[in-house]
Design a protein around this motif. Structure first.
Motif, PDB file in Angstrom:
ATOM      1  N   SER A  59      91.317  69.973 132.072  1.00  0.00           N
ATOM      2  CA  SER A  59      90.098  69.651 131.338  1.00  0.00           C
ATOM      3  C   SER A  59      90.470  68.773 130.158  1.00  0.00           C
ATOM      4  CB  SER A  59      89.421  70.938 130.848  1.00  0.00           C
ATOM      5  OG  SER A  59      88.416  70.655 129.902  1.00  0.00           O
ATOM      6  N   ALA A  60      89.858  67.611 130.044  1.00  0.00           N
ATOM      7  CA  ALA A  60      90.176  66.702 128.951  1.00  0.00           C
ATOM      8  C   ALA A  60      89.444  67.124 127.679  1.00  0.00           C
ATOM      9  CB  ALA A  60      89.778  65.269 129.319  1.00  0.00           C
ATOM     10  N   PRO A  61      90.107  67.042 126.523  1.00  0.00           N
ATOM     11  CA  PRO A  61      89.429  67.360 125.266  1.00  0.00           C
ATOM     12  C   PRO A  61      88.355  66.327 124.956  1.00  0.00           C
ATOM     13  CG  PRO A  61      91.591  66.422 124.835  1.00  0.00           C
ATOM     14  CD  PRO A  61      91.504  66.615 126.314  1.00  0.00           C
ATOM     15  N   THR A  62      87.160  66.811 124.669  1.00  0.00           N
ATOM     16  CA  THR A  62      86.011  65.928 124.509  1.00  0.00           C
ATOM     17  C   THR A  62      85.289  66.219 123.203  1.00  0.00           C
ATOM     18  OG1 THR A  62      85.717  65.981 126.910  1.00  0.00           O
ATOM     19  CG2 THR A  62      83.906  65.093 125.618  1.00  0.00           C
ATOM     20  N   LEU A  63      84.961  65.168 122.481  1.00  0.00           N
ATOM     21  CA  LEU A  63      84.154  65.303 121.275  1.00  0.00           C
ATOM     22  C   LEU A  63      82.704  65.540 121.696  1.00  0.00           C
ATOM     23  CD1 LEU A  63      83.764  65.121 118.186  1.00  0.00           C
ATOM     24  CD2 LEU A  63      83.570  62.625 118.460  1.00  0.00           C
ATOM     25  N   ARG A  64      82.192  66.731 121.350  1.00  0.00           N
ATOM     26  CA  ARG A  64      80.840  67.102 121.753  1.00  0.00           C
ATOM     27  C   ARG A  64      80.009  67.449 120.524  1.00  0.00           C
ATOM     28  NH1 ARG A  64      82.232  70.968 127.058  1.00  0.00           N
ATOM     29  NH2 ARG A  64      84.094  69.776 127.689  1.00  0.00           N
ATOM     30  N   ARG A  65      78.783  66.996 120.533  1.00  0.00           N
ATOM     31  CA  ARG A  65      77.852  67.243 119.420  1.00  0.00           C
ATOM     32  C   ARG A  65      76.768  68.219 119.873  1.00  0.00           C
ATOM     33  NH1 ARG A  65      75.772  62.814 115.248  1.00  0.00           N
ATOM     34  NH2 ARG A  65      77.747  63.564 114.376  1.00  0.00           N
ATOM     35  N   PHE A  66      76.596  69.275 119.094  1.00  0.00           N
ATOM     36  CA  PHE A  66      75.541  70.258 119.328  1.00  0.00           C
ATOM     37  C   PHE A  66      74.499  70.175 118.221  1.00  0.00           C
ATOM     38  CE2 PHE A  66      79.072  71.957 121.726  1.00  0.00           C
ATOM     39  CZ  PHE A  66      78.489  72.559 122.836  1.00  0.00           C
ATOM     40  N   ALA A  67      73.275  70.554 118.536  1.00  0.00           N
ATOM     41  CA  ALA A  67      72.204  70.618 117.540  1.00  0.00           C
ATOM     42  C   ALA A  67      71.456  71.937 117.714  1.00  0.00           C
ATOM     43  CB  ALA A  67      71.251  69.435 117.697  1.00  0.00           C
ATOM     44  N   LEU A  68      71.217  72.618 116.591  1.00  0.00           N
ATOM     45  CA  LEU A  68      70.546  73.918 116.602  1.00  0.00           C
ATOM     46  C   LEU A  68      69.315  73.866 115.712  1.00  0.00           C
ATOM     47  CD1 LEU A  68      73.695  76.138 115.851  1.00  0.00           C
ATOM     48  CD2 LEU A  68      72.916  75.349 118.098  1.00  0.00           C
ATOM     49  N   PRO A  69      68.160  74.284 116.198  1.00  0.00           N
ATOM     50  CA  PRO A  69      66.972  74.331 115.338  1.00  0.00           C
ATOM     51  C   PRO A  69      67.050  75.511 114.375  1.00  0.00           C
ATOM     52  CG  PRO A  69      66.456  75.223 117.499  1.00  0.00           C
ATOM     53  CD  PRO A  69      67.862  74.726 117.579  1.00  0.00           C
ATOM     54  N   LEU A  70      66.786  75.256 113.106  1.00  0.00           N
ATOM     55  CA  LEU A  70      66.829  76.322 112.111  1.00  0.00           C
ATOM     56  C   LEU A  70      65.520  77.099 112.042  1.00  0.00           C
ATOM     57  CD1 LEU A  70      68.755  74.482 109.254  1.00  0.00           C
ATOM     58  CD2 LEU A  70      69.552  76.460 110.562  1.00  0.00           C
ATOM     59  N   ARG A  71      64.452  76.493 112.498  1.00  0.00           N
ATOM     60  CA  ARG A  71      63.146  77.156 112.491  1.00  0.00           C
ATOM     61  C   ARG A  71      62.610  77.221 113.920  1.00  0.00           C
ATOM     62  NH1 ARG A  71      63.150  73.817 108.012  1.00  0.00           N
ATOM     63  NH2 ARG A  71      62.226  72.118 109.227  1.00  0.00           N
ATOM     64  N   GLY A  72      62.274  78.408 114.359  1.00  0.00           N
ATOM     65  CA  GLY A  72      61.751  78.570 115.711  1.00  0.00           C
ATOM     66  C   GLY A  72      60.318  78.085 115.832  1.00  0.00           C
ATOM     67  N   LEU A 103      83.332  77.354 127.324  1.00  0.00           N
ATOM     68  CA  LEU A 103      84.231  76.299 126.863  1.00  0.00           C
ATOM     69  C   LEU A 103      85.284  76.911 125.951  1.00  0.00           C
ATOM     70  CD1 LEU A 103      83.106  75.883 123.746  1.00  0.00           C
ATOM     71  CD2 LEU A 103      81.507  74.329 124.831  1.00  0.00           C
ATOM     72  N   VAL A 104      86.287  76.099 125.630  1.00  0.00           N
ATOM     73  CA  VAL A 104      87.332  76.494 124.684  1.00  0.00           C
ATOM     74  C   VAL A 104      87.410  75.434 123.600  1.00  0.00           C
ATOM     75  CG1 VAL A 104      89.801  76.887 124.333  1.00  0.00           C
ATOM     76  CG2 VAL A 104      88.668  77.804 126.368  1.00  0.00           C
ATOM     77  N   VAL A 105      87.283  75.864 122.359  1.00  0.00           N
ATOM     78  CA  VAL A 105      87.357  74.975 121.196  1.00  0.00           C
ATOM     79  C   VAL A 105      88.486  75.441 120.297  1.00  0.00           C
ATOM     80  CG1 VAL A 105      86.201  74.268 119.064  1.00  0.00           C
ATOM     81  CG2 VAL A 105      84.935  74.281 121.215  1.00  0.00           C
ATOM     82  N   PHE A 106      89.370  74.538 119.960  1.00  0.00           N
ATOM     83  CA  PHE A 106      90.377  74.821 118.943  1.00  0.00           C
ATOM     84  C   PHE A 106      89.950  74.245 117.597  1.00  0.00           C
ATOM     85  CE2 PHE A 106      92.719  74.932 122.965  1.00  0.00           C
ATOM     86  CZ  PHE A 106      93.380  76.143 122.853  1.00  0.00           C
ATOM     87  N   HIS A 107      89.377  73.048 117.614  1.00  0.00           N
ATOM     88  CA  HIS A 107      89.087  72.378 116.347  1.00  0.00           C
ATOM     89  C   HIS A 107      87.620  71.967 116.214  1.00  0.00           C
ATOM     90  CE1 HIS A 107      93.539  71.580 116.733  1.00  0.00           C
ATOM     91  NE2 HIS A 107      93.434  72.218 115.588  1.00  0.00           N
ATOM     92  N   HIS A 108      86.980  72.502 115.182  1.00  0.00           N
ATOM     93  CA  HIS A 108      85.698  71.967 114.724  1.00  0.00           C
ATOM     94  C   HIS A 108      85.977  70.684 113.951  1.00  0.00           C
ATOM     95  CE1 HIS A 108      82.689  75.341 115.281  1.00  0.00           C
ATOM     96  NE2 HIS A 108      83.819  75.897 115.689  1.00  0.00           N
ATOM     97  N   VAL A 109      85.089  69.719 114.064  1.00  0.00           N
ATOM     98  CA  VAL A 109      85.252  68.444 113.369  1.00  0.00           C
ATOM     99  C   VAL A 109      84.442  68.440 112.074  1.00  0.00           C
ATOM    100  CG1 VAL A 109      85.068  65.939 113.540  1.00  0.00           C
ATOM    101  CG2 VAL A 109      85.595  67.297 115.581  1.00  0.00           C
ATOM    102  N   ASN A 110      83.139  68.686 112.179  1.00  0.00           N
ATOM    103  CA  ASN A 110      82.269  68.705 111.011  1.00  0.00           C
ATOM    104  C   ASN A 110      80.944  69.347 111.412  1.00  0.00           C
ATOM    105  OD1 ASN A 110      81.468  68.328 108.375  1.00  0.00           O
ATOM    106  ND2 ASN A 110      81.218  66.114 108.517  1.00  0.00           N
ATOM    107  N   CYS A 137      67.565  71.099 111.279  1.00  0.00           N
ATOM    108  CA  CYS A 137      68.540  71.432 112.323  1.00  0.00           C
ATOM    109  C   CYS A 137      69.949  71.486 111.738  1.00  0.00           C
ATOM    110  CB  CYS A 137      68.524  70.382 113.446  1.00  0.00           C
ATOM    111  SG  CYS A 137      66.976  70.265 114.351  1.00  0.00           S
ATOM    112  N   ILE A 138      70.812  72.194 112.422  1.00  0.00           N
ATOM    113  CA  ILE A 138      72.251  72.108 112.174  1.00  0.00           C
ATOM    114  C   ILE A 138      72.842  71.246 113.275  1.00  0.00           C
ATOM    115  CG2 ILE A 138      74.445  73.356 112.198  1.00  0.00           C
ATOM    116  CD1 ILE A 138      73.058  75.717 110.936  1.00  0.00           C
ATOM    117  N   VAL A 139      73.599  70.241 112.881  1.00  0.00           N
ATOM    118  CA  VAL A 139      74.338  69.407 113.817  1.00  0.00           C
ATOM    119  C   VAL A 139      75.816  69.727 113.613  1.00  0.00           C
ATOM    120  CG1 VAL A 139      74.926  67.056 114.504  1.00  0.00           C
ATOM    121  CG2 VAL A 139      72.594  67.587 113.732  1.00  0.00           C
TER     122      VAL A 139
END
Length: 542
Positions: free
Chosen positions: A353-366, A305-312, A319-321
């Motif tokens: 490709s339309a710009p889409t607000l996407r949310r990711f989640a990452l576990p901090l502890r395996g 993917l291509v990201v120009f702008h992080h939102v938050n 987790c990190i969201v």
């Protein structure tokens, strides 16, 4: 479209009073300072890309219900050299400049050599950064230019390389509660390594004996680096995310080819032509722990993917969201070549490709006991998934929240924290913004402002004094019109209801800008604040 994109805009050196319709909140006292390209033709030479244009600063000063406007070109070394020569003599990313054909062979040879290891432009046209008590016009090169936010006068030129080993840096830094600046840049083939460098600039530094006040930049500190996966093909990136304890960086398959860049001048092509999207590659998600100053060992990745702008970004239940505006390819950059910005642009220009607000989640502890293929995200607040794979790899699948938005802003006091609202320009399948959007992440609902023939700039949120709710404040957006009979104006919306409170029209040539800040008047601020961006309260800690 040439009127809005390609035609040079005149400066408004002296403040001009705006015609105000409606009621400006009495607490709104300060200056909206914005930056963007304003000049694309110099003599008989023209820039190839809209993002190459010479930086034009402009401001709306709001005081006691009245508004005044002014604009001034950034007097960069690039601007001065071009104007003196009456032609483009300094290369920009999408436009390669060549020496006067009348110059001798030695001058030409030197010019070829200087472009092999390029000294980039100081045409800082993207954003405004606050550093200590000072303000800087910024772009994505190693140069920034100090400016006077009131008069728009251009002051000294600063080279990041004097303080941090980076050849390029983002124009989207973050600020913590104390006003410290966090940014990152790319160090290209330094001591045989290409790496992404995270650095911190303190909000203030003690005075040196006998030397008086020092710039915080003198104490800039690189606190972590991540090696590029390729020595000669580092990732392009425009922004990054930050939480209370972590930085989030996407190493995306939109890459710079360093060898091609080194030979671009000789081959007669621009540096931009040396960027390419590689759909066969992955996007790698790097997480840096601010406390240990080291990257997390887990290898997170997602689809290309291509990201120009992080939102938050924020931390929630282990987790990190993080939220981004993402594309499936790099078509956005291609559409803004000036050759494409013709009269049929609004109808014919379509993103693939339309710009889409996407949310990711990452576990901090395996979870060592989790099976391969299992979802490591247990949050109820998102459907984003992180699937365990072999060899400490985790494949991240985002939640798709909203399609057709760009230039996102938030209430910056919620930066790095759980939040609810995104303010953005709605763009759909064309890169032209036609509406201002307020998106509610919790309810998945939206409010919009639009007016026929109006193109809004990035909507900037300014909180009301003593605000209790996240959306208690106003939205500011500079509006240009495709109707020659309608003057441009500053739009002021109630951020909660999204109804118009006031507009301040100015009879000037106003350009389409990119990014900026709101600087509250000191008399109205009880304590020092980060410009909006937003107030410092609640921002991530150092």
């Amino acid at each position: 479209m040439d009127v809005l994109f390609g035609r040079n805009k005149k400066e408004q050196l002296e403040p001009v009073k705006a015609k105000v319709r409606g009621q400006i909140p009495p607490w709104l006292q300060g200056t909206l300072l914005r930056n963007g390209p304003g000049m694309h033709t110099i003599g008989e030479s023209k820039y190839n890309h809209w993002f190459d244009g010479l930086a034009l600063l402009h401001s709306f000063a709001i005081r006691d219900g009245e508004v005044s406007y002014r604009s001034k070109y950034l007097r960069s070394d690039t601007y001065n050299a071009n104007i003196e020569a009456n032609r483009i003599v300094v290369s920009e990313f999408g436009t390669m400049a060549y020496p006067d054909p009348c110059k001798n062979i030695f001058s030409k040879a030197f010019s070829y050599l200087s472009h092999t290891i390029p000294d980039f432009t100081d045409n800082c046209l993207i954003n405004i950064m606050k550093c200590g008590e000072d303000f800087y016009a910024t772009s994505e090169t190693n140069y920034i230019r100090k400016i006077n936010p009131e008069t728009l006068e251009t002051l000294e030129k600063v080279d990041y390389r004097k303080y941090v080993a980076v050849n390029m840096a983002t124009a989207h830094p973050h600020y913590d509660a104390a006003g410290n600046v966090f940014n990152m840049g790319t160090s290209i083939v330094d001591k045989g390594k290409t790496k992404y460098v995270m650095f911190r600039i303190p909000a203030e530094v003690p005075e040196a004996k006998g030397k008086g006040k020092r710039s915080p930049l003198t104490q800039a500190e690189a606190f972590c680096s991540v090696p590029s996966r390729s020595l000669l093909s580092p990732s392009y990136y425009h922004s990054f995310g930050i939480t209370e304890n972590y930085l989030v960086f996407l190493e995306q398959p939109f890459k710079l080819d360093i060898l091609k860049m080194a030979t671009a001048y000789i081959r007669g092509v621009s540096w931009a032509s040396c960027m390419a999207f590689h759909p066969e590659d992955k996007t790698y998600i790097h997480v840096i722990d601010q406390r240990t100053r080291k990257p997390m060992p887990v290898r997170f990745y997602t689809d290309p993917l291509v990201v120009f702008h992080h939102v938050n970004a924020y931390e929630e239940d282990g987790c990190i969201v993080f939220d981004v505006i993402a594309y499936d390819d790099s078509s956005l950059y291609q559409l803004f070549y000036l050759a494409n910005l013709n009269q049929a642009f609004e109808q014919n220009a379509r993103l693939t490709s339309a710009p889409t607000l996407r949310r990711f989640a990452l576990p901090l502890r395996g979870d060592q006991n989790a099976e391969v293929g299992s979802n490591l995200i247990k949050l109820t607040s998102t459907t984003a998934r992180a699937l365990k794979e072999k060899d400490d790899q985790v494949y991240c699948q985002p939640e798709f929240l909203y399609e057709g938005l760009e230039l996102p802003r938030i209430n910056y006091s919620y930066n790095g924290k759980p939040y609810r609202y995104v303010f953005a320009a709605e763009v759909q399948w064309s890169p032209i913004p036609t509406k201002i959007l307020k998106y509610d992440i919790l309810t998945k609902s939206s409010l919009k402002w639009e007016e026929e023939g109006c193109w809004p700039a990035e909507p900037l949120f300014v909180p009301a004094p003593g605000a209790q709710d996240e959306d208690d404040g106003v939205i500011l957006s500079a509006i240009v019109s495709t109707d020659a009979q309608k003057p441009p104006f500053l739009l002021i919306l109630d951020a909660k209801s999204f109804t118009e409170l006031a507009r301040a029209s100015v009879d000037v040539e106003m350009h389409l800008d990119l990014h900026g800040v709101f600087i509250p008047d000191k008399d109205w601020v009880a304590q020092k604040q980060v410009p909006s961006q937003g107030p410092q309260e609640g921002a991530p800690r150092a």
